[in-house]
Design an enzyme around this catalytic site. Structure first.
Site, PDB file in Angstrom:
ATOM      1  N   CYS A  69       0.952  -1.347  -0.039  1.00 64.75           N
ATOM      2  CA  CYS A  69       0.017  -0.069   0.122  1.00 64.75           C
ATOM      3  C   CYS A  69       0.827   1.402  -0.005  1.00 64.75           C
ATOM      4  O   CYS A  69       1.665   1.404  -0.998  1.00 64.75           O
ATOM      5  CB  CYS A  69      -1.097   0.039   1.105  1.00 64.75           C
ATOM      6  SG  CYS A  69      -2.637   1.090   0.910  1.00 64.75           S
ATOM      7  N   HIS A  70       0.738   2.028   0.908  1.00 62.27           N
ATOM      8  CA  HIS A  70       1.628   3.135   1.109  1.00 62.27           C
ATOM      9  C   HIS A  70       3.034   2.962   1.654  1.00 62.27           C
ATOM     10  O   HIS A  70       3.673   4.236   1.766  1.00 62.27           O
ATOM     11  CB  HIS A  70       0.743   4.504   1.969  1.00 62.27           C
ATOM     12  CG  HIS A  70      -0.407   4.832   1.260  1.00 62.27           C
ATOM     13  ND1 HIS A  70      -1.338   4.159   1.228  1.00 62.27           N
ATOM     14  CD2 HIS A  70      -0.766   6.080   0.641  1.00 62.27           C
ATOM     15  CE1 HIS A  70      -2.552   5.113   0.636  1.00 62.27           C
ATOM     16  NE2 HIS A  70      -1.822   6.132   0.312  1.00 62.27           N
ATOM     17  N   ALA A  71       3.213   1.836   2.245  1.00 61.05           N
ATOM     18  CA  ALA A  71       4.720   1.410   2.746  1.00 61.05           C
ATOM     19  C   ALA A  71       5.899   2.042   1.980  1.00 61.05           C
ATOM     20  O   ALA A  71       7.011   2.323   2.337  1.00 61.05           O
ATOM     21  CB  ALA A  71       4.672   0.025   3.183  1.00 61.05           C
ATOM     22  N   PRO A  72       5.635   2.089   0.592  1.00 61.02           N
ATOM     23  CA  PRO A  72       7.097   2.224  -0.346  1.00 61.02           C
ATOM     24  C   PRO A  72       7.254   3.884   0.035  1.00 61.02           C
ATOM     25  O   PRO A  72       8.402   4.086  -0.331  1.00 61.02           O
ATOM     26  CB  PRO A  72       6.520   1.933  -1.515  1.00 61.02           C
ATOM     27  CG  PRO A  72       5.556   0.879  -1.459  1.00 61.02           C
ATOM     28  CD  PRO A  72       4.762   1.214  -0.419  1.00 61.02           C
ATOM     29  N   TRP A  73       6.626   4.521   0.882  1.00 61.11           N
ATOM     30  CA  TRP A  73       7.218   5.839   1.100  1.00 61.11           C
ATOM     31  C   TRP A  73       8.402   5.809   1.749  1.00 61.11           C
ATOM     32  O   TRP A  73       9.132   6.646   1.644  1.00 61.11           O
ATOM     33  CB  TRP A  73       6.109   6.750   1.792  1.00 61.11           C
ATOM     34  CG  TRP A  73       4.998   7.471   1.061  1.00 61.11           C
ATOM     35  CD1 TRP A  73       5.311   8.262  -0.251  1.00 61.11           C
ATOM     36  CD2 TRP A  73       3.914   8.186   1.315  1.00 61.11           C
ATOM     37  NE1 TRP A  73       4.298   8.875  -0.616  1.00 61.11           N
ATOM     38  CE2 TRP A  73       3.406   8.987   0.390  1.00 61.11           C
ATOM     39  CE3 TRP A  73       3.087   8.032   2.425  1.00 61.11           C
ATOM     40  CZ2 TRP A  73       2.213   9.687   0.524  1.00 61.11           C
ATOM     41  CZ3 TRP A  73       2.008   8.686   2.685  1.00 61.11           C
ATOM     42  CH2 TRP A  73       1.365   9.546   1.529  1.00 61.11           C
TER      43      TRP A  73
END
Length: 180
Positions: A106-110
């Site tokens: 989800c947004h973890a690649p930030w």
């Protein structure tokens, strides 16, 4: 294998923590909840508070070499907080430097972007991160799950909670192969 699950004190998407965690337990691994401070982390179901979970280890007091792999659950607030914490960013970067597998959903690649480890890699994420991934030198794809073996550390990424079954199967397969 000990697997670190890194979360902020608040904002992790509960299902993106609990399903990969349970998959690790079912596969005979030891999941360890790592956060930026001791105590509990507050999970969310989208924007609503959900359950709390006890922290096992504090980032900065534990090193990547004590784990076989790293899982980064999403939620918008979770990785947004982690990418501003120097110790959390260094912890993530260490897995890549040591060639240990990492899985992010989800947004973890930030936090991967902040750790400067996406350059030259193919990955997926929540669609709103597409431009961020590309600006950081990564190749973003719209796939249920993406496995990238560019560089010393394998990276497994996925887009959203609907992809959790594929994400769990892929990360466990990759982690098992790397642990041999």
């Amino acid at each position: 294998m000990r697997i670190a699950f890194l979360t902020a004190p608040e904002g992790v998407e509960q299902v993106e923590l609990t399903e990969p965690w349970q998959a690790a337990v079912d596969a005979g691994h030891e999941p360890v909840l790592v956060s930026t401070g001791p105590g509990k982390v507050q999970a969310f179901d989208h924007l609503d508070k959900a359950d709390t979970f006890m922290v096992d280890e504090v980032v900065g007091e534990v090193s990547a070499d004590s784990f076989g792999g790293l899982v980064l659950p999403g939620g918008v607030a979770n990785p947004d907080f982690l990418r501003t914490d120097d110790k959390a960013v260094a912890f993530v970067r260490a897995f890549f430097e040591q060639g240990r597998p990492v899985a992010a959903i989800c947004h973890a690649p930030w936090i991967l972007i902040e750790a400067d480890v996406v350059r030259g890699r193919v990955l997926t994420s929540w669609p709103s991160l597409r431009t961020d991934v590309r600006n950081a030198g990564g190749d973003w794809v719209d796939e249920q799950v993406q496995i990238c073996d560019h560089g010393p550390a394998k990276l497994v990424t996925s887009r959203k909670p609907d992809d959790l079954a594929a994400f769990c199967e892929a990360y466990l397969r990759v982690f098992a192969a790397e642990g041999d």
